[in-house]
Scaffold this motif. Sequence first.
Motif, PDB file in Angstrom:
ATOM      1  N   ASN A  99     -63.615 -12.437  -8.598  1.00 17.47           N
ATOM      2  CA  ASN A  99     -62.678 -11.362  -8.291  1.00 17.47           C
ATOM      3  C   ASN A  99     -62.448 -10.391  -9.435  1.00 17.47           C
ATOM      4  OD1 ASN A  99     -61.063 -12.892 -10.031  1.00 17.47           O
ATOM      5  ND2 ASN A  99     -60.016 -13.918  -8.345  1.00 17.47           N
ATOM      6  N   SER A 143     -60.940 -17.613  -6.999  1.00 21.55           N
ATOM      7  CA  SER A 143     -60.185 -16.621  -6.245  1.00 21.55           C
ATOM      8  C   SER A 143     -58.958 -17.212  -5.552  1.00 21.55           C
ATOM      9  CB  SER A 143     -61.060 -15.925  -5.190  1.00 21.55           C
ATOM     10  OG  SER A 143     -62.047 -15.154  -5.806  1.00 21.55           O
ATOM     11  N   CYS A 144     -59.140 -18.266  -4.785  1.00 23.64           N
ATOM     12  CA  CYS A 144     -58.013 -18.866  -4.079  1.00 23.64           C
ATOM     13  C   CYS A 144     -57.636 -20.214  -4.653  1.00 23.64           C
ATOM     14  CB  CYS A 144     -58.345 -19.013  -2.598  1.00 23.64           C
ATOM     15  SG  CYS A 144     -58.543 -17.436  -1.760  1.00 23.64           S
ATOM     16  N   TRP A 199     -52.464 -14.375  -3.365  1.00 23.46           N
ATOM     17  CA  TRP A 199     -52.226 -14.152  -1.930  1.00 23.46           C
ATOM     18  C   TRP A 199     -51.310 -12.955  -1.700  1.00 23.46           C
ATOM     19  CZ3 TRP A 199     -47.889 -14.281   1.206  1.00 23.46           C
ATOM     20  CH2 TRP A 199     -48.117 -14.327   2.582  1.00 23.46           C
ATOM     21  N   LYS A 202     -53.118  -9.673  -2.137  1.00 30.88           N
ATOM     22  CA  LYS A 202     -53.957  -9.285  -1.012  1.00 30.88           C
ATOM     23  C   LYS A 202     -53.139  -8.690   0.135  1.00 30.88           C
ATOM     24  CE  LYS A 202     -57.608 -12.660  -1.876  1.00 30.88           C
ATOM     25  NZ  LYS A 202     -58.309 -13.880  -1.372  1.00 30.88           N
TER      26      LYS A 202
END
Length: 383
Positions: free
Chosen positions: A331, A16-17, A378, A381
Amino acid sequence: MKFRYFYIALCALLTSCGTSQKAVDYDANPAINLQRILDEETGEKLAHSTGLSLTVISPKLDIDFTGAAGFDSLEKDRKLDAAQPFRIASLTKVFVAIAIMRLRENGQLALDDAITQYISQEHIEILRKGGYHPDAITIRQCLIHSSGLYDYAEGGPEYIEVASKTPSRRWTRTEQIQFAMDYGKPHAAAGIEQHYSDTGYILLGEIIEKLTNTGLAEGLRSLLKLDKIGMNATWLETLEPSPEGLLPSVKRYVGPLDASEWDASVDLYGGGGLVSTTRDLAMFLQALFDGKIYEHEDSLAVMLLQKDYDAAGKQLPIQRLGFRSIQGKKNDIVAYTHSGFWGTLFIHFPEYQCSIAINDTNDADSEALQRVINYMLWLGKQS
């Protein structure tokens, strides 16, 4: 090379990140943040990549960025410009796959046709003598790498070894098919297993030539609408004239070995061969997923195995018709990608209408792509 970049992109999606150890210092200005990534990944403190060029286009995230940092060769005597073209190697396979799909749209072939309907008798006989049953190998199987064909280019070290000793050799498609017969054996019967194969794609290149009644360059340019899209820095090297007014090409390397002057025929007839820029490559992905290349609404779904494919109750394979697919476990973000031998990758995220194309001068173990994807996630989001 192709599997290293694929792994980096995969890691970024699954976590995800991402897994980058570098400090995150983002804001909503893509130009500043993306250029910072390039500068840092080519900077003296990291010394991973000699040079990086990058394009990111995402109307949904309000990104339209093209930039570069570092140098265009290991000699470091010229700063890299984002407009410099480079050999894209296996990314060419996506172009070939889409051209085959366009021939399907025109009613000139079916994906489950045997390749023997379209390739030369000489090549059919070479395959038979090599232990294959070409009548059982279909176009779809070549597209999805389940043909069982040994990869003449990367099935073993022999091809690169020969190419490095004879860099000026002008290869033919026939010689490359024969090379696969001489140095490898069938992996399995057609349709049973997936094994990446440049051999299957040079046969697809032959099919495009036959059904367009032109050379491969003309066939690709017409079927893919390259001029209409505005891909003014993309061409099939030595098989058509290079566009005028371009900057010098970025150097290409096999490890420390400069392979820039190897004859283009070493990777030309469908498995590779195109020269492009990150800008053109990202524009191409955007055009494809925006419906500007295919004539039929269902063609992209067929290419991505979302339609007209029997998975026999199994999970869809990673290999699609030309692309590889990635889906994040945390995700559920889906992406379609391909990478190239020399250090190039492009990837599209439908959820964000985002296309990323990146080229690394020396194909280093850089975190640049992962960091770019992290930043895209990012931004997603924040929206």
